[in-house]
Design a protein around this motif. Structure first.
Motif, PDB file in Angstrom:
ATOM      1  N   ALA A 195       0.841  -1.194   0.000  1.00  0.00           N
ATOM      2  CA  ALA A 195       0.000   0.000   0.000  1.00  0.00           C
ATOM      3  C   ALA A 195       0.875   1.243   0.000  1.00  0.00           C
ATOM      4  O   ALA A 195       2.079   1.163   0.285  1.00  0.00           O
ATOM      5  N   CYS A 196       0.294   2.366  -0.304  1.00  0.00           N
ATOM      6  CA  CYS A 196       1.025   3.630  -0.280  1.00  0.00           C
ATOM      7  C   CYS A 196       1.285   4.057   1.159  1.00  0.00           C
ATOM      8  O   CYS A 196       0.364   4.113   1.983  1.00  0.00           O
ATOM      9  N   VAL A 198       2.016   6.930   2.255  1.00  0.00           N
ATOM     10  CA  VAL A 198       1.454   8.255   2.530  1.00  0.00           C
ATOM     11  C   VAL A 198      -0.058   8.182   2.743  1.00  0.00           C
ATOM     12  O   VAL A 198      -0.620   8.759   3.667  1.00  0.00           O
ATOM     13  N   CYS A 199      -0.711   7.421   1.867  1.00  0.00           N
ATOM     14  CA  CYS A 199      -2.167   7.315   1.959  1.00  0.00           C
ATOM     15  C   CYS A 199      -2.607   6.517   3.191  1.00  0.00           C
ATOM     16  O   CYS A 199      -3.672   6.711   3.705  1.00  0.00           O
TER      17      CYS A 199
END
Length: 199
Positions: A195-196, A198-199
């Motif tokens: 997954a990202c 940052v997100c």
């Protein structure tokens, strides 16, 4: 003192033991009291498998090796006379050689008594780029592995990575990336790839 003296009784513990002299030495003398300090000499033989991560020439014919072993993790080992012609230790004392080793510990120092090479990764040694990458693998592994702490997963990683360089004809950047990613994971620094961040 020239040797082991007569037996004396420790006034505190009541234990009988040799008087002053090797391997004992007399402690400080107090009025009506005498203490002894014990010098314990430990030595042990160990038969294990390991790969040489670093080699340093020492004196005229010796080497000081950093070895990643299966049973005790990273160890500093002296290979005596291994640089002499026809030495039985010469093969096992080379960089990136995986061997069956008989080691002897004396006063916290390890020496190699016997070494039988199991895998020398000739395909890596005969290619400059592969040898450079294999040496990088060893250097990074030496920095990550802990002295005296067994971690079979680390040993398996570097052996499998050298095997990939030697036999599998995989692109070198791919083998390097796979090695680094797996090593980060084993060291507890696995990046978040699902997954990202940052997100």
């Amino acid at each position: 003192h020239g040797g082991v003296g007569p037996w004396h009784k420790n006034p505190e513990s009541g234990v009988l033991g040799p008087g002053p002299g090797p391997p004992w030495s007399a402690g400080p003398v107090r009025p009506g009291k005498r203490e002894y300090t014990y010098c314990v000499v430990k030595h042990m033989h160990l038969t294990t498998q390991g790969i040489v991560l670093r080699e340093v020439n020492y004196k005229e014919a010796d080497k000081i090796l950093t070895v990643l072993t299966r049973d005790l993790g990273k160890l500093t080992v002296k290979a005596r006379a291994c640089r002499r012609k026809n030495s039985p230790l010469s093969a096992a004392a080379q960089l990136l050689v995986y061997s069956e080793l008989t080691l002897f510990e004396y006063r916290d120092y390890w020496s190699m008594d016997q070494g039988d090479s199991l895998e020398q990764f000739w395909g890596v040694r005969q290619d400059v780029e592969k040898l450079a990458l294999g040496s990088y693998f060893a250097e990074v592994m030496e920095a990550v592995a802990e002295e005296g702490r067994a971690d079979p997963a680390l040993l398996s990683l570097i052996l499998n990575s050298l095997y990939a360089l030697d036999k599998l004809s995989k692109p070198l950047p791919l083998v390097k990336a796979a090695y680094e990613l797996k090593l980060l994971s084993l060291a507890g620094y696995e990046p978040m790839l699902d997954a990202c961040a940052v997100c």
